[in-house]
Design an enzyme around this catalytic site. Sequence first.
Site, PDB file in Angstrom:
ATOM      1  CG  PHE A  12      66.909 -23.525 128.289  1.00  0.00           C
ATOM      2  CD1 PHE A  12      68.151 -22.881 128.314  1.00  0.00           C
ATOM      3  CD2 PHE A  12      66.266 -23.688 127.056  1.00  0.00           C
ATOM      4  CE1 PHE A  12      68.719 -22.407 127.139  1.00  0.00           C
ATOM      5  CE2 PHE A  12      66.832 -23.230 125.887  1.00  0.00           C
ATOM      6  CZ  PHE A  12      68.048 -22.578 125.928  1.00  0.00           C
ATOM      7  CG  LEU A  72      58.521 -18.366 129.768  1.00  0.00           C
ATOM      8  CD1 LEU A  72      59.965 -18.031 130.101  1.00  0.00           C
ATOM      9  CD2 LEU A  72      58.309 -18.285 128.262  1.00  0.00           C
ATOM     10  CE1 TYR A 143      55.562 -28.255 124.294  1.00  0.00           C
ATOM     11  CE2 TYR A 143      56.026 -28.221 121.940  1.00  0.00           C
ATOM     12  CZ  TYR A 143      56.201 -27.689 123.203  1.00  0.00           C
ATOM     13  OH  TYR A 143      57.002 -26.582 123.372  1.00  0.00           O
ATOM     14  CB  VAL A 187      69.860 -31.578 118.033  1.00  0.00           C
ATOM     15  CG1 VAL A 187      69.726 -30.190 117.435  1.00  0.00           C
ATOM     16  CG2 VAL A 187      70.967 -32.348 117.351  1.00  0.00           C
ATOM     17  NE  ARG A 270      63.202 -36.787 116.545  1.00  0.00           N
ATOM     18  CZ  ARG A 270      63.563 -35.644 117.133  1.00  0.00           C
ATOM     19  NH1 ARG A 270      64.414 -35.661 118.131  1.00  0.00           N
ATOM     20  NH2 ARG A 270      63.104 -34.501 116.710  1.00  0.00           N
ATOM     21  CG  ASP A 273      63.533 -35.747 112.710  1.00  0.00           C
ATOM     22  OD1 ASP A 273      63.091 -34.860 113.469  1.00  0.00           O
ATOM     23  OD2 ASP A 273      64.748 -35.975 112.554  1.00  0.00           O
TER      24      ASP A 273
END
Length: 307
Positions: A12, A72, A143, A187, A270, A273
């Site tokens: 992306f 990236l 991550y 989202v 979530r 979150d």
Amino acid sequence: MARYLVTGGCGFIGSHLVERLLAAGHEAFVLDDLSTGKRANLPDSVPVTVGTVADPAVVETAMAGMDGCFHLAAVASVDRSREAWLETHHANLSGTIAVFDAARRANPRGPIPVVYASSAAVYGDNPNMPLREDAATRPLSAYGADKLGCELHARVADGVHGVPTTGFRFFNVYGPRQDPKSPYSGVISIFAGRIAKGQPITINGDGEQVRDFVYVKDLVRCLTAAMDAPRAGAPVFNVCTGVPTTVNRLAEVLASLSGRALERTYGPARAGDIRLSIGDPSNLRAAFDVTCDTSLEDGLRDTLAWL
Ligand code: NAD
Ligand code: UD1
């Protein structure tokens, strides 16, 4: 005109960066394992090496003769880093070390600069908004921990091996080519894809959680500005707007821009979150004279037009 390697260039963000480099008259070469990226995101004329950054020999070959590298490539998913801890670590941290290491020898003129993607995930649940780069880092995921590891190894690359680096902590990036079908999608791509088709959306929790949404074309301006700028000491910058947007407001703006009635249901929050995520863009602006100032409405219009 320069020759740049873009790892993750079929993804992306990477595909927008390649587009910008080509428009500026540079040559772009891509290394991508096509795990989430697509060859079709790039013009046929761009050379793509299909391989993993976790293999040092592959990285070394791809980087030979380059003037700089935009790194990236990563498994850009918190969920995936939970399911496949060690595997994502190989791509996200060992892969980055392989990139810094190869940058030492890529060009006979000396080490080449590396501009690389970190993440707002390094801040974890730090509540001190807006987040400045000197805020405490306390990642909550493998991550985020690996992205913080990239920043630490960038200091080694610079201080021990003379490889100039600039790191960017991306906040929530959105725009065309963010795959709405991916289970790891953000989202905006999920909501945009569904609302544009008149389908209902699910808001996790009360929808009053806040994010700092960055339009991808603003972000790639920061990356190219950093490649051209002098640097010292492995600096790291937020890439953010400083503008808070709730998930509720996001859904309302998308419905209004698509001319659709908003069908939303509220589900459970979530797990884990983060309630607030807003960055302070002052250092970014001061260092490179760039701002991420595309309004949410304009960025969403472009995103909807691409669908
Ligand atoms: P993406 O999944 O579209 O792009 C990642 C690209 O890297 C893909 O083309 C994928 O095929 C490739 N890739 C994955 N593992 C690889 C490996 N081992 N070797 C070679 N190529 C590999 O995601 P994106 O949103 O474009 O993310 C780009 C970078 O920005 C990543 O480093 C990500 O962690 C970071 N980032 C993104 C966001 C966001 O909001 N999208 C936020 C913070 C940080
Ligand atoms: C994002 C990054 C993550 C990074 C983190 C750092 C993406 C996809 N994820 O996570 O990699 O670690 O920033 O700050 O960019 N939501 C809904 N309904 C949906 C989908 C999402 O209500 O169908 C809500 C989520 O619960 C969350 C918000 O929207 O509150 C944003 O979610 P998401 O786009 O997944 O991003 P982050 O959780 O901020």
